[in-house]
Design a protein around this motif. Sequence first.
Motif, short mmCIF file in Angstrom:
data_model
loop_
_atom_site.label_atom_id
_atom_site.label_comp_id
_atom_site.label_asym_id
_atom_site.label_seq_id
_atom_site.Cartn_x
_atom_site.Cartn_y
_atom_site.Cartn_z
N ASP A 42 33.64 52.56 -10.68
CA ASP A 42 34.67 53.23 -11.47
C ASP A 42 35.21 54.44 -10.70
OD1 ASP A 42 34.15 51.52 -13.62
OD2 ASP A 42 32.65 52.89 -14.47
N ASP A 73 29.88 51.40 -13.46
CA ASP A 73 30.79 50.28 -13.72
C ASP A 73 30.88 50.08 -15.22
OD1 ASP A 73 32.37 48.00 -13.63
OD2 ASP A 73 30.67 46.67 -13.24
N ALA A 74 31.51 51.01 -15.88
CA ALA A 74 31.59 50.98 -17.34
C ALA A 74 32.43 49.82 -17.86
CB ALA A 74 32.15 52.30 -17.86
N ASP A 75 33.42 49.37 -17.08
CA ASP A 75 34.31 48.31 -17.57
C ASP A 75 33.87 46.91 -17.15
OD1 ASP A 75 34.87 48.47 -14.87
OD2 ASP A 75 36.98 49.04 -15.11
N ASP A 100 33.81 45.32 -14.28
CA ASP A 100 34.59 44.56 -13.29
C ASP A 100 33.87 44.42 -11.95
OD1 ASP A 100 34.80 47.13 -12.32
OD2 ASP A 100 37.01 47.18 -12.31
#
Length: 322
Positions: free
Chosen positions: A45, A37-39, A41
């Motif tokens: 991902d 979950d790099a972003d 949210d």
Amino acid sequence: METLPFSRKLLGTALAGAMMLAAGNAAASDLSSRYTDADGDLVADVPADESQWVDPDTLVFAYTPVEDPAVYADVWADFLEHLSKATGKKVQFFPVQSNAAQQEALRAGRLHVAGFNTGGVPVAVNCGGFRPFTMMAAEDGSFGYEMEIVTYPGSGIAKVEDLKGRQLAFTSETSNSGFRAPSALLRSEYKMEAGQDFETAFSGSHDNSILGVINKDYDAAAIANSVAKRMLARDVIKSSDYEIIYTSQTFPTTAYGLAHNLKPELAQKIQDAFFSYDWAGTSLQAEFANSGEAQFIPVTYKENWAVIRTIADANGVTYDCD
């Protein structure tokens, strides 16, 4: 059809306090180690490695097992035809019999597009890589449903406190309105614990709980009122068959989304299909107009499911996906 009087309440201050203490958005750590979950949210991902993308010849769709799957195969037929045209893929309706079966199908890669019940969304997100992006709403954009506790006429249960020593049916442990919300409510507002102050049973679905109460198999049940409204509209039940002793605040309803590893171009076509769907005169409209729904609107797991995550936290729910 006359509506019976009932006691309408919000989730109380005790539960609200517990929910404020819970880390509503600190759920990223719940995500299975299978995903990233790099972003931030809170959902998995899309894989960066294109070799991990999935582009199936046949898309498999499943609707949450709220009621008879055979009924909903017909309800979704018009939409799935639209989805097929929009994506250029064959689309198969998967009539899941239980929440557990739906979750396992997603995790095993056998399910590509799905609607998960409110309480099942966090499990699907964290353990199955589910990426929710839409839910149904009314024409004015309003959405959601309420948890109700219902009983049969003459049961001797007129208020929540009367559940002591009686039996309360839940649906499944992953259900928000069918288990988690009423459990948190009864514990925080009424100091009542399952197995101590009242007996429990698990019916498997909201319609089973409603019919079980009406047939006096259960003294009472915690249900999603959206299901009851659709059953009333189809004349499966009558309003005089049961009484409502509690109504909660409004919760988000079924979330629709995708497996995280679908090829991005295909994923976009699927999302576009939901938002371009014309409900007028369709089987979907005929069914869901009964609960006031008329369109698909965009949602995010991080924002719209915050209240559901905090209810889960208040119940001590964890996600041991690995």
